[in-house]
Design a protein around this motif. Structure first.
Motif: not given
Length: 363
Positions: A183-185, A156-159, A163-168
């Motif tokens: 897990t977050v990038f 899931v992409q979130q703002k 900044g932005d991050s991608i979470l699962k």
């Protein structure tokens, strides 16, 4: 007067047979689940026997809810076989009753059980599931990885402010507001990768995710461990519910409100609409199982081939279940209208069973 007595007698027979199979599977799942929990909690200080048993008892109803269609199928087959073996169907046929008159009690029981399962059992099972997760948190800590509901989405992409991050997440809890196995990038405002964050659990607060037991890795520094860590996000509770929560964990009576919230937020909510329609269609699905059982059971006492006919009924029931799950997958992705995905398999199966039974009994 006599048809009413026979109707009530047959209805009781079908009800108790279906209920016996349902409770039997409940006890079996409870035993297996309790043994597994006992194994997991053997090295935990606060994992006493009563707490583990209550935890298992509270979460088994939600697991056993999926067995109900098969309980209706197998229970109806067994009830028809017992009535045939004891020659009770022969007697009622000799008295002038048609097959539809002694199939109708089974259909009535299936419809009634379907309504009760959706409106009463499902909310109760969801509530007990939440209590089991609370016990899990007390016994095993804040790790929901093995006990929470499986999340309905992948990445899931979130703002956020940073900044932005991608979470699962592996699992979700509290309608997507708490996550396990996270897990977050993370990326900066220019879209450049900053760090990877692995956390045992996460809770959505206003404007950020509150992560626990965190390992942070980046290209500029060695991995660092933190007890807590914050990741900014603009996700609202409604959006988290839509993207992270599993619709199967939402009680029947809460689904219309969640669908309305998603609609106001501009979210599709296909999976919640599908879940709601699936619960509405459950009585017809159970009725279809009864009709399938009738097509393979009513002619047994006249033509034999008991094993083959029972096997064909079981196969037909499993095929219907697989088709129903496939239609749900199409509905979840939005490829098929949720109403069509939920109702079409049950309607088609009911019409096929009705047609076969009509051909067998009335030519």
């Amino acid at each position: 007067m006599l048809p009413n007595i026979i109707f009530r007698y047959f209805a009781r027979r079908f009800f108790w047979t279906i209920l016996t199979i349902f409770l039997g599977t409940f006890l079996l799942i409870l035993l297996v689940d309790f043994v597994e929990l006992f194994r997991r909690g053997s090295d935990k200080e606060n994992a006493d026997l009563l707490s583990l048993f209550l935890m298992s008892l509270f979460r088994v109803p939600e697991l056993n809810e999926r067995i109900l269609p098969f309980a209706a199928l197998f229970g109806s087959i067994i009830a028809f076989l017992n009535l045939s073996r004891r020659l009770e169907l022969v007697i009622v046929r000799a008295s002038g009753m048609s097959a539809w008159q002694f199939v109708s009690p089974a259909l009535f029981v299936a419809l009634a059980l379907g309504i009760l399962a959706s409106t009463v059992y499902n909310p109760a099972a969801s509530l007990l599931k939440e209590k089991s997760l609370e016990l899990d948190a007390k016994i095993f800590g804040s790790d929901f990885t093995s006990s929470g509901q499986q999340t309905s989405q992948g990445w899931v992409q979130q703002k956020g402010k940073d900044g932005d991050s991608i979470l699962k997440a592996k699992t979700s809890f509290d309608n997507g507001r708490q996550l396990g196995g996270v897990t977050v990038f993370s990326y900066d405002a220019n879209g450049k990768f900053v760090e990877r964050i692995d956390a045992r659990s996460a809770k959505l607060e206003e404007g950020y995710w509150h992560l626990n037991d965190v390992l942070v890795s980046s290209a500029k520094s060695p991995p660092r461990h933190y007890n807590t860590y914050l990741v900014s996000t603009h996700l609202t509770p409604e959006e988290a519910n839509e993207t992270m929560a599993n619709p199967d964990s939402v009680p029947f009576w809460d689904l219309p409100g969640i669908i309305e919230q998603a609609k106001r937020a501009g979210l599709p909510a296909n999976k919640y609409r599908l879940r709601f329609q699936t619960l509405l269609a459950r009585p017809m699905l159970l009725a279809a199982m009864v009709l399938i059982a009738a097509t393979v059971s009513l002619k047994i006492f006249r033509f034999g081939n008991v094993g083959k006919m029972i096997l064909s009924g079981i196969i037909a029931g499993f095929v219907l279940y697989v088709v129903t799950e496939f239609a749900k997958d199409l509905g979840n992705t939005g490829l098929v209208n949720p109403i069509l995905s939920a109702w079409l398999p049950a309607i088609v199966a009911s019409l096929i069973g009705f047609s076969i039974l009509l051909y067998q009994e009335d030519g």
